[in-house]
Design an enzyme around this catalytic site. Structure first.
Site, short mmCIF file in Angstrom:
data_model
loop_
_atom_site.label_atom_id
_atom_site.label_comp_id
_atom_site.label_asym_id
_atom_site.label_seq_id
_atom_site.Cartn_x
_atom_site.Cartn_y
_atom_site.Cartn_z
N ASP A 42 -34.68 8.57 -14.01
CA ASP A 42 -34.37 7.15 -13.94
C ASP A 42 -32.87 6.98 -14.06
O ASP A 42 -32.27 6.23 -13.31
CB ASP A 42 -35.12 6.41 -15.04
CG ASP A 42 -36.57 6.16 -14.63
OD1 ASP A 42 -36.80 5.17 -13.94
OD2 ASP A 42 -37.43 6.97 -14.95
N ASN A 49 -36.13 9.26 -18.65
CA ASN A 49 -37.12 9.49 -17.61
C ASN A 49 -38.50 9.16 -18.18
O ASN A 49 -38.64 8.81 -19.36
CB ASN A 49 -37.07 10.94 -17.11
CG ASN A 49 -37.72 11.13 -15.77
OD1 ASN A 49 -37.43 10.38 -14.82
ND2 ASN A 49 -38.60 12.09 -15.65
#
Length: 283
Positions: free
Chosen positions: A195, A204
């Site tokens: 992310d 993430n």
């Protein structure tokens, strides 16, 4: 269209961060089809809808940065007509979408050499960039053995493994998250999306941190793949999302709390490399 996209992002029906950024950007185009009395009213409407899209998932750095770029570009231009502001919106959305998709493609292409060299892979959750890297690798004639975690509690890893099972050259395996340590001796590397990476922390999908820590203990390299734009040095504060208890347990939670964070934080010292569209960051 805006409301539907907001709901889709909030419910994690769209979850890969690059796909989220693209869908959110394109959703703003619906505003250019409406009528507005003044440029100021159009810009206010654009900002209000962009804010709703950003709040649908505050953790996605690419969603936040691309939405802010679109709005600021239109605001700063100070166009003298609604038609000109709409045209500027269409142009910047087209540019943003092209850059996001191009970055994903280049990052995936850069990751191919790592997948060819270490073809037994364990991946977590669903990453469109990791998926594209795998597709490009097998298209080049390589064969891969890929273990996918379910990625509790939303089970997005199941979507990943179903997609991989349709690819010639991929031997796909679905495992529960808690079995990752059992299967790590069978793989050459762990490959996940991201992310964002803020300074020395990878954010993430929840479950990434214990996976990376176990892989580090087992001596298995961990590599993340994503756009360079997700490498954040400042101007963005990661905000985790705590999701509904019903994703974890269906019956009432009587007498206890259900904790359901969407993301976790992995120190980059547990990573071997972050492969982006621009370069490879080694840790």
């Amino acid at each position: 269209m805006i409301d539907g996209t907001v709901e889709e992002i909030a419910d994690m029906q769209t979850h890969s961060s690059s796909v989220v950024a693209v869908k959110a950007a394109e959703a703003l185009l619906a505003l250019t089809e409406r009528e507005y009395p003044t440029v100021e009213e159009y810009v206010r409407t654009l900002e209000r809808n962009s804010h709703a899209l950003r709040r649908a998932n505050p953790s996605h750095a690419s969603l936040q940065t691309t939405q802010r770029e679109i709005v600021s570009t239109v605001e700063d231009a100070e166009d003298d007509s609604v038609a000109a502001a709409k045209e500027r919106t269409r142009d910047v959305v087209e540019d943003v979408v092209a850059r996001v998709e191009s970055a994903k493609e280049r990052a995936a292409e850069r990751a191919v050499e790592y997948l060819r060299e270490d073809p037994a892979i364990l991946t977590h959750d669903y990453s469109s960039t990791v998926l594209e890297a795998i597709e490009r690798t097998v298209d080049d004639g390589a064969s891969l053995d890929v273990y996918c975690t379910e990625a509790r509690p939303r089970y997005l890893g199941r979507k990943m493994v179903r997609t991989l099972a349709d690819l010639d050259g991929v031997d796909a395996h679905l495992i529960v998250d808690g079995a990752a340590g059992h299967f790590l001796p069978e793989v050459d590397q762990v490959v996940v999306g991201m992310d964002c990476i803020v300074k020395d922390t990878l954010y993430n999908r929840v479950g990434t941190y214990p996976l990376a820590a176990t892989a580090d203990d087992a001596g298995v390299p961990v590599r993340v793949v994503g756009a360079e734009a997700k490498m954040v040095t400042g101007g963005f504060a990661f905000e985790n999302e705590h999701r509904q208890a019903s994703e974890v347990i269906r019956e009432p939670a009587d007498g206890f709390a259900v904790e359901n964070p969407a993301y976790d934080a992995t120190p980059t010292r547990l990573l071997d490399a972050a492969v982006t569209d621009e370069t490879v960051h080694e840790y």
